[in-house]
Scaffold this motif. Structure first.
Motif, PDB file in Angstrom:
ATOM      1  N   ASN A  53      34.851 137.769 -63.771  1.00  0.00           N
ATOM      2  CA  ASN A  53      34.155 138.571 -62.770  1.00  0.00           C
ATOM      3  C   ASN A  53      33.052 137.776 -62.083  1.00  0.00           C
ATOM      4  O   ASN A  53      32.947 137.773 -60.851  1.00  0.00           O
ATOM      5  CB  ASN A  53      33.552 139.816 -63.415  1.00  0.00           C
ATOM      6  CG  ASN A  53      34.605 140.753 -63.952  1.00  0.00           C
ATOM      7  OD1 ASN A  53      35.539 141.103 -63.260  1.00  0.00           O
ATOM      8  ND2 ASN A  53      34.467 141.142 -65.208  1.00  0.00           N
ATOM      9  N   MET A 129      25.929 135.992 -54.119  1.00  0.00           N
ATOM     10  CA  MET A 129      26.709 136.362 -55.300  1.00  0.00           C
ATOM     11  C   MET A 129      27.460 135.171 -55.886  1.00  0.00           C
ATOM     12  O   MET A 129      28.157 135.315 -56.898  1.00  0.00           O
ATOM     13  CB  MET A 129      27.734 137.451 -54.933  1.00  0.00           C
ATOM     14  CG  MET A 129      27.137 138.680 -54.309  1.00  0.00           C
ATOM     15  SD  MET A 129      26.206 139.639 -55.518  1.00  0.00           S
ATOM     16  CE  MET A 129      25.632 140.984 -54.467  1.00  0.00           C
ATOM     17  N   SER A 134      31.470 140.289 -58.201  1.00  0.00           N
ATOM     18  CA  SER A 134      31.985 141.546 -57.669  1.00  0.00           C
ATOM     19  C   SER A 134      33.407 141.814 -58.137  1.00  0.00           C
ATOM     20  O   SER A 134      34.156 142.550 -57.500  1.00  0.00           O
ATOM     21  CB  SER A 134      31.941 141.536 -56.135  1.00  0.00           C
ATOM     22  OG  SER A 134      30.645 141.275 -55.685  1.00  0.00           O
ATOM     23  N   GLY A 139      32.920 138.595 -53.993  1.00  0.00           N
ATOM     24  CA  GLY A 139      31.803 138.249 -53.138  1.00  0.00           C
ATOM     25  C   GLY A 139      32.188 138.011 -51.696  1.00  0.00           C
ATOM     26  O   GLY A 139      33.048 138.686 -51.140  1.00  0.00           O
ATOM     27  N   TYR A 287      31.177 145.613 -46.030  1.00  0.00           N
ATOM     28  CA  TYR A 287      31.177 145.298 -47.459  1.00  0.00           C
ATOM     29  C   TYR A 287      29.718 145.273 -47.945  1.00  0.00           C
ATOM     30  O   TYR A 287      28.886 144.555 -47.394  1.00  0.00           O
ATOM     31  CB  TYR A 287      31.845 143.936 -47.664  1.00  0.00           C
ATOM     32  CG  TYR A 287      31.874 143.413 -49.079  1.00  0.00           C
ATOM     33  CD1 TYR A 287      33.039 143.473 -49.829  1.00  0.00           C
ATOM     34  CD2 TYR A 287      30.742 142.833 -49.653  1.00  0.00           C
ATOM     35  CE1 TYR A 287      33.082 142.963 -51.117  1.00  0.00           C
ATOM     36  CE2 TYR A 287      30.778 142.333 -50.940  1.00  0.00           C
ATOM     37  CZ  TYR A 287      31.947 142.402 -51.680  1.00  0.00           C
ATOM     38  OH  TYR A 287      31.983 141.903 -52.954  1.00  0.00           O
ATOM     39  N   ALA A 289      27.237 144.959 -51.510  1.00  0.00           N
ATOM     40  CA  ALA A 289      27.273 144.554 -52.916  1.00  0.00           C
ATOM     41  C   ALA A 289      25.859 144.358 -53.450  1.00  0.00           C
ATOM     42  O   ALA A 289      24.959 143.906 -52.730  1.00  0.00           O
ATOM     43  CB  ALA A 289      28.069 143.266 -53.085  1.00  0.00           C
ATOM     44  N   ALA A 291      23.976 143.110 -57.383  1.00  0.00           N
ATOM     45  CA  ALA A 291      24.283 142.586 -58.714  1.00  0.00           C
ATOM     46  C   ALA A 291      23.005 142.156 -59.427  1.00  0.00           C
ATOM     47  O   ALA A 291      21.987 141.829 -58.793  1.00  0.00           O
ATOM     48  CB  ALA A 291      25.242 141.411 -58.615  1.00  0.00           C
ATOM     49  N   SER A 305      27.416 144.564 -61.632  1.00  0.00           N
ATOM     50  CA  SER A 305      27.430 144.616 -60.183  1.00  0.00           C
ATOM     51  C   SER A 305      28.170 145.859 -59.699  1.00  0.00           C
ATOM     52  O   SER A 305      28.986 146.445 -60.423  1.00  0.00           O
ATOM     53  CB  SER A 305      28.103 143.370 -59.590  1.00  0.00           C
ATOM     54  OG  SER A 305      29.509 143.412 -59.780  1.00  0.00           O
ATOM     55  N   TYR A 306      27.869 146.231 -58.465  1.00  0.00           N
ATOM     56  CA  TYR A 306      28.599 147.296 -57.781  1.00  0.00           C
ATOM     57  C   TYR A 306      28.839 146.829 -56.358  1.00  0.00           C
ATOM     58  O   TYR A 306      27.927 146.309 -55.693  1.00  0.00           O
ATOM     59  CB  TYR A 306      27.808 148.604 -57.757  1.00  0.00           C
ATOM     60  CG  TYR A 306      28.499 149.685 -56.952  1.00  0.00           C
ATOM     61  CD1 TYR A 306      29.579 150.383 -57.483  1.00  0.00           C
ATOM     62  CD2 TYR A 306      28.093 149.980 -55.655  1.00  0.00           C
ATOM     63  CE1 TYR A 306      30.242 151.357 -56.740  1.00  0.00           C
ATOM     64  CE2 TYR A 306      28.744 150.961 -54.906  1.00  0.00           C
ATOM     65  CZ  TYR A 306      29.815 151.641 -55.453  1.00  0.00           C
ATOM     66  OH  TYR A 306      30.462 152.603 -54.717  1.00  0.00           O
ATOM     67  N   SER A 307      30.067 146.993 -55.875  1.00  0.00           N
ATOM     68  CA  SER A 307      30.392 146.606 -54.505  1.00  0.00           C
ATOM     69  C   SER A 307      31.378 147.612 -53.921  1.00  0.00           C
ATOM     70  O   SER A 307      32.176 148.223 -54.646  1.00  0.00           O
ATOM     71  CB  SER A 307      30.989 145.197 -54.460  1.00  0.00           C
ATOM     72  OG  SER A 307      32.126 145.096 -55.292  1.00  0.00           O
ATOM     73  N   SER A 329      36.075 150.288 -54.190  1.00  0.00           N
ATOM     74  CA  SER A 329      34.803 149.915 -54.822  1.00  0.00           C
ATOM     75  C   SER A 329      35.065 149.360 -56.209  1.00  0.00           C
ATOM     76  O   SER A 329      36.072 149.689 -56.855  1.00  0.00           O
ATOM     77  CB  SER A 329      33.857 151.113 -54.900  1.00  0.00           C
ATOM     78  OG  SER A 329      34.361 152.107 -55.778  1.00  0.00           O
ATOM     79  N   TRP A 330      34.139 148.509 -56.657  1.00  0.00           N
ATOM     80  CA  TRP A 330      34.211 147.903 -57.980  1.00  0.00           C
ATOM     81  C   TRP A 330      32.867 148.082 -58.686  1.00  0.00           C
ATOM     82  O   TRP A 330      31.801 147.912 -58.080  1.00  0.00           O
ATOM     83  CB  TRP A 330      34.474 146.404 -57.890  1.00  0.00           C
ATOM     84  CG  TRP A 330      35.770 145.996 -57.288  1.00  0.00           C
ATOM     85  CD1 TRP A 330      36.934 145.690 -57.928  1.00  0.00           C
ATOM     86  CD2 TRP A 330      36.039 145.788 -55.883  1.00  0.00           C
ATOM     87  NE1 TRP A 330      37.905 145.330 -57.034  1.00  0.00           N
ATOM     88  CE2 TRP A 330      37.387 145.385 -55.776  1.00  0.00           C
ATOM     89  CE3 TRP A 330      35.273 145.920 -54.729  1.00  0.00           C
ATOM     90  CZ2 TRP A 330      37.977 145.102 -54.557  1.00  0.00           C
ATOM     91  CZ3 TRP A 330      35.867 145.647 -53.514  1.00  0.00           C
ATOM     92  CH2 TRP A 330      37.197 145.243 -53.431  1.00  0.00           C
TER      93      TRP A 330
END
Length: 339
Positions: A53, A129, A134, A139, A287, A289, A291, A305-307, A329-330
């Protein structure tokens, strides 16, 4: 007896000198995390254990030999693997991350083999990032085009001096009867002095089908400035391409603004990236993000992280969504150890 001892001492001295002139280092990264992936149009969120990741899990071998007169022989063999399943990465290649050998000296360095594209190196230098953190969103390279991250069959020349560095790469297409088919050309340059870093890169990729003139081209420029309390990041990419019939097939622009800042024993980073699609109406995307990386030691850290990618009605930036207009989303939390 004395002559034997003297001979052993001389041989030992030569062996020590020889071993001092060459070295091989084994290194790697073990990165794994728990990830939640949401995809509009899919049955529901997917939870799983994912590898790489923050940084791709890998094991590598790096070596150098002093040939004298300032000339050195160098090599890197780097295997990528999925720590969650134990399988090979990069499509099952043994050394899918890097595999090259070359020479370096006062003239710079020349390398032959599978290597990173200069434009990806530029991304990685500027992205707050680090082109990771992400998950599958990866990223900045989720939106900006890194042209596969790596080039096969590549000759790369690079040099650096006084904070300035530059490289040029040529990837052979190896298509019978067509020199240009499948070939790639990459150029990159950077300047780093104190708090300022500036990068620029260009990539041209030709279609691997013989007799096809289709190609894609990207110009990229970015910069970062460290104010100590925070570091600002910015980048711009212009993408163009032609179809085999000579018509305009690619026309888009990418923008990135980001920030990173030290917080206690860690670093927080955030970025906003926009894809501006010029050929298809209502196909843009945004996008976002954020982190945080927390260091446990020099080699081990935790991260989260959140993106999210918000697509316009006809957009599917990065191709992650189940269909046009879908959002993805991740969220992840994990651990990375470097050795």
């Amino acid at each position: 007896m004395k002559k034997s001892l003297l001979a052993l001492a001389v041989l030992g001295a030569f062996a020590g000198a020889a071993s001092a002139q060459s070295s091989v280092t084994i290194y790697g990264v073990a990165d794994v995390g728990i990830e939640r992936f949401d995809n509009d149009g899919a049955a529901g969120a997917t939870w799983g254990l994912t590898s790489g990741n923050q940084s791709g899990s890998r094991i590598g071998f790096r070596g150098t030999e002093d040939l004298g007169g300032g000339l050195k022989a160098n090599f890197v063999l780097e295997n990528g693997f999925n720590i969650d399943t134990g399988t090979l990465g990069q499509g099952g290649r043994l050394f899918g991350r890097q595999a090259w050998v070359g020479l370096s000296g006062g003239f710079g360095a020349v390398k032959f083999g599978r290597q990173m594209t200069p434009i990806f190196v530029a991304h990685d230098t500027i992205d707050p990032m680090g082109t990771g953190l992400s998950g599958a969103g990866s990223g900045m390279s989720a939106v900006f085009n890194p042209y596969g991250v790596r080039m096969d069959n590549t000759v790369n020349y690079s040099f650096s001096a006084a904070g300035f560095s530059a490289e040029a790469a040529y990837g052979f297409g190896e298509v019978a009867g067509a020199t240009s088919a499948g070939r790639q050309i990459g150029l990159g340059a950077s300047y780093a002095n104190g708090p300022l870093t500036v990068v620029a890169a260009y990539h041209d990729a030709q279609d691997p089908i013989a007799a096809s003139d289709a190609d894609a081209r990207t110009f990229f420029v970015g910069g970062a400035f460290d104010f100590r309390v925070a570091k600002l990041h910015a980048a711009y990419g212009d993408n163009r391409g032609d179809t085999a019939a000579g018509a305009t097939g690619i026309r888009s622009r990418d923008y990135m603004l980001g920030v990173s800042a030290p917080v206690g024993a860690g670093t927080i980073s955030a970025s906003y990236i926009r894809r501006d699609e010029r050929l298809v109406a209502d196909a843009d995307g945004d996008y976002w993000a954020i982190a945080y990386v927390h260091s446990l030691s020099k080699r081990t850290n935790l991260y989260t992280s959140y993106s999210v990618i918000k697509n316009d009605d006809a957009g599917n930036v990065g191709g992650f969504a189940a269909g046009p207009g879908g959002d993805v989303s991740w969220f992840n939390v994990g651990i990375r150890h470097r050795f």
